[in-house]
Design a protein around this motif. Sequence first.
Motif, PDB file in Angstrom:
ATOM      1  N   GLN A  17       0.823  -1.208   0.000  1.00 27.17           N
ATOM      2  CA  GLN A  17       0.000   0.000   0.000  1.00 27.17           C
ATOM      3  C   GLN A  17       0.864   1.267   0.000  1.00 27.17           C
ATOM      4  N   ARG A  20       2.375   1.680  -3.448  1.00 28.83           N
ATOM      5  CA  ARG A  20       1.334   2.052  -4.411  1.00 28.83           C
ATOM      6  C   ARG A  20       0.978   3.533  -4.262  1.00 28.83           C
ATOM      7  N   LEU A  21       0.779   3.976  -3.025  1.00 24.34           N
ATOM      8  CA  LEU A  21       0.397   5.368  -2.773  1.00 24.34           C
ATOM      9  C   LEU A  21       1.532   6.342  -3.087  1.00 24.34           C
ATOM     10  N   LEU A  25      -0.740   5.618  -7.428  1.00 20.01           N
ATOM     11  CA  LEU A  25      -1.547   4.625  -8.133  1.00 20.01           C
ATOM     12  C   LEU A  25      -2.793   4.264  -7.338  1.00 20.01           C
ATOM     13  N   THR A  26      -3.902   4.072  -8.031  1.00 18.11           N
ATOM     14  CA  THR A  26      -5.100   3.523  -7.403  1.00 18.11           C
ATOM     15  C   THR A  26      -4.993   2.001  -7.447  1.00 18.11           C
ATOM     16  N   LEU A  27      -5.883   1.328  -6.713  1.00 16.99           N
ATOM     17  CA  LEU A  27      -5.921  -0.137  -6.798  1.00 16.99           C
ATOM     18  C   LEU A  27      -6.173  -0.571  -8.240  1.00 16.99           C
ATOM     19  N   GLU A  28      -7.041   0.165  -8.936  1.00 14.59           N
ATOM     20  CA  GLU A  28      -7.347  -0.171 -10.322  1.00 14.59           C
ATOM     21  C   GLU A  28      -6.121  -0.009 -11.224  1.00 14.59           C
ATOM     22  N   ASP A  29      -5.349   1.076 -11.028  1.00  8.55           N
ATOM     23  CA  ASP A  29      -4.127   1.292 -11.818  1.00  8.55           C
ATOM     24  C   ASP A  29      -3.170   0.120 -11.650  1.00  8.55           C
ATOM     25  N   LYS A  38      -8.323  -6.474  -8.665  1.00  8.20           N
ATOM     26  CA  LYS A  38      -8.439  -5.405  -7.675  1.00  8.20           C
ATOM     27  C   LYS A  38      -8.833  -5.975  -6.309  1.00  8.20           C
ATOM     28  N   SER A  42      -6.713  -5.621  -2.819  1.00 10.75           N
ATOM     29  CA  SER A  42      -7.333  -5.098  -1.603  1.00 10.75           C
ATOM     30  C   SER A  42      -7.140  -6.070  -0.437  1.00 10.75           C
ATOM     31  N   GLU A 108       4.194   3.843 -12.453  1.00 11.16           N
ATOM     32  CA  GLU A 108       3.306   4.693 -11.668  1.00 11.16           C
ATOM     33  C   GLU A 108       2.630   5.780 -12.510  1.00 11.16           C
TER      34      GLU A 108
END
Length: 190
Positions: A17, A20-21, A25-29, A38, A42, A108
Amino acid sequence: MKKAVANTPPEVGATLQRMRLERGLTLEDLSRTAGVSKSMLSQIEREKANPTIAVTWRLANALGVNIAELLSSEVRKVDAIRMLEPHETPTLPGGHSGYVLRILGPMELAGKYEWYELTLSPNGELVSSPHDPGATEHLTLLHGAMEVEVDGVKKKLKVGGTARYEADKNHAIRNTGKTEARALMVVIHR
């Protein structure tokens, strides 16, 4: 005296996480880039599931890190200059269509700005369905002969020339020469 070994797998969720952040990036990205659902991402981030080695490898590649960094809870100091070796550059082979697409941009930025090195064999082509509304492509020919087709309109490029076109329509890039052709391609999503 032996050192105690942990009997539990590493908890990668918080590290995943954070990485990613940090990359915006979103979870979808990340799901699209890594090829992992996704819902699975999660679950991993919430420590409800541990990824397989294959999933860990795909996530690490999508984030531009090695597996050890993803499995570590240590926050690594970022190098002032991060170097990628040629073998670390993700590649999308389209052997059946005669193209190789090297992903030069960082993961990213996928879905916002993307840049590639496109290599087409003689008679090779990269045919694309429309991208998101407002997307554009910018193709600069480095070597060989290429033509771009957008919605039935065809234009030939000269070496060093750049074609700029709407990529939210059907479009194709073809090698019209007898030797390999190479170009840089930038995709901008709106």
